[in-house]
Design an enzyme around this catalytic site. Structure first.
Site, PDB file in Angstrom:
ATOM      1  N   LYS A 100      35.925  35.383  48.233  1.00 32.66           N
ATOM      2  CA  LYS A 100      35.705  33.973  47.394  1.00 32.66           C
ATOM      3  C   LYS A 100      36.945  33.968  46.528  1.00 32.66           C
ATOM      4  O   LYS A 100      37.622  32.950  46.081  1.00 32.66           O
ATOM      5  CB  LYS A 100      34.427  34.309  46.637  1.00 32.66           C
ATOM      6  CG  LYS A 100      33.419  33.739  47.082  1.00 32.66           C
ATOM      7  CD  LYS A 100      33.112  32.368  47.670  1.00 32.66           C
ATOM      8  CE  LYS A 100      31.663  32.190  47.991  1.00 32.66           C
ATOM      9  NZ  LYS A 100      31.619  30.566  47.989  1.00 32.66           N
ATOM     10  N   SER A 104      31.513  39.407  54.849  1.00 33.02           N
ATOM     11  CA  SER A 104      31.983  38.462  53.558  1.00 33.02           C
ATOM     12  C   SER A 104      32.120  39.037  52.413  1.00 33.02           C
ATOM     13  O   SER A 104      32.881  38.806  51.349  1.00 33.02           O
ATOM     14  CB  SER A 104      31.230  37.330  53.784  1.00 33.02           C
ATOM     15  OG  SER A 104      29.906  37.551  53.386  1.00 33.02           O
TER      16      SER A 104
END
Length: 418
Positions: free
Chosen positions: A56, A311
């Site tokens: 992110k 992720s």
């Protein structure tokens, strides 16, 4: 302000230039365990080892760094389940901007503490509501009231372009183009970015997006031809529990030709445990999504080169008891029953000796209530050695003098008691 209204390979490559020296070029590692599972060459892209333990930061920094100094001086706000907020916090501290981050109450404490640590004096953490949408509404209201800039977690071309830099790195590190890339999906920022770059630069790559079964908002959008609001949402995979796909990410994913599939939350838990025990990878639920799908809902050809994106690794250790529980239930190894025991000596011994098999184990036992002087229903959790042992257990229960009711996972009674 930014001067682009869509995401192209060129905008992603410019984002990569901005991120050079800011984000970690995370390892791309071969996975013997996943390779043997599907008889292919499987590599894992370790974004759990990123500067803020998730990808992110790529989108958050690429967004904030492009704001003008006067705009940045008014501050930024964001909504996040935790990982995007960490990216925003890191970017604010690095760029000298001030920000407020809104997180839902379901965000693990570990993530909230990391946000505060990464942002230092530049960041204020505000907990509001129970879902990402609650947090987003509060952040949006803040931005309108104060003039701060809202930093979208996924639904902006600058955010998407930053996330897409993962794909560029993968191909550079691999030294050739993979056959398949498997990507976790929440709001779709990562898949939109990865898909946009690969579609333009390497259109032969098969792109697969994996959503949690209880939060498959992008598949719903593709089916409806537009983003739609999911009536129900399972927030367990907190990093990917989004109720409605993004207006920016949905068309990009549609145009990328990516396949969408979903994997059960229990399977994600099983994969998290395997990653921890076999690979030494501490993945959060969203981080294990893509790997969980491989070999179950995502099939590949023998010998293909497959890249799986891990992720994020922001998992609260206190959640592992729930993760183990969900895994056992998904594997068919743990079951719950309501058993009405007579309130007399020997009732429990009867259950243990005549109903349980030699390898069955009671893992939970508690009286729900004592409704009269003769019987009292108890909640009993039983762990079995293998799924094939269940029919025998059920048959012994039916043959016993005890009243037994099986509690089906997902039923109203299950949610009420467990």
């Amino acid at each position: 302000m930014h001067d682009i209204d869509t995401v192209t390979a060129a905008t992603i490559e410019k984002a990569a230039e901005r991120l050079a020296g800011v984000v970690t070029r995370t390892p791309l590692e071969p996975s013997a365990r996943l390779s043997s599972r599907v008889d292919a060459q499987v590599w894992v892209k370790r974004e759990d080892l990123q500067t803020v333990r998730s990808y992110k930061i790529r989108g958050a920094y690429n967004f904030i760094v492009q704001l003008g100094e006067d705009v940045r001086a008014n501050g930024v706000v964001c909504a996040s389940a935790g990982n995007h907020a960490q990216g925003v916090a890191y970017a604010c501290r690095r760029l000298g901007a001030n920000g407020r981050v809104y997180v839902p109450g379901t965000t693990p404490r570990q993530k909230r503490e990391r946000i505060a640590t990464l942002g230092g004096a530049h960041i204020e953490v505000i907990v509001v509501g129970e879902t990402y949408e609650d947090a987003f509404a509060a952040a949006n209201e803040d931005a309108q009231r104060t003039g701060a800039t809202l930093v979208p977690a996924f639904d902006d071309v600058r955010t998407v372009a930053g996330q897409g830099t993962v794909a560029l790195e993968v191909v550079e590190q691999l030294g050739f183009v993979p056959d398949v890339v498997v990507v976790p999906v929440g709001g779709g920022g990562l898949l939109a970015g990865v898909g946009s770059w690969l579609r333009e630069r390497h259109p032969e790559v098969r792109i697969v997006g994996v959503e949690p079964a209880g939060a498959a908002c992008m598949a719903a959008a593709l089916a409806a031809g537009r983003p739609v609001r999911l009536p129900e949402l399972d927030s367990f995979v907190d990093g990917a529990a989004v109720r409605e796909a993004g207006a920016v990410t949905y068309p990009l994913i549609r145009e990328s030709g990516a396949e969408l599939t979903a994997v059960a939350e229990g399977a994600v838990c099983t994969e998290m445990l395997a990653m921890y025990q076999s690979d030494g990878i501490i993945a959060e639920p969203a981080g294990a999504l893509a790997a969980a799908a491989l070999g179950s809902v995502v099939q590949v050809e023998p010998g293909q080169t497959v890249v799986v994106l891990v992720s994020g690794g922001n998992n609260d250790v206190s959640r592992y008891s729930e993760i183990l529980e969900r895994s056992l239930m998904h594997e068919g190894l743990k079951h719950y029953f309501l058993v009405s025991f007579p309130q007399e000596p020997g009732a429990l011994r009867l259950f243990v000796e005549q109903v349980l098999g030699p390898e069955d184990d009671i893992t939970r036992f508690e009286y729900v209530k004592r409704n009269n002087r003769e019987t009292g229903p108890a909640l009993v959790g039983v762990e079995i050695a293998r799924p094939a042992d269940l029919p025998g257990l059920l048959a012994r229960m039916a043959a016993s003098p005890l009243q037994v009711e099986r509690i089906e996972p997902g039923s109203p009674l299950f949610h009420f008691l467990l």
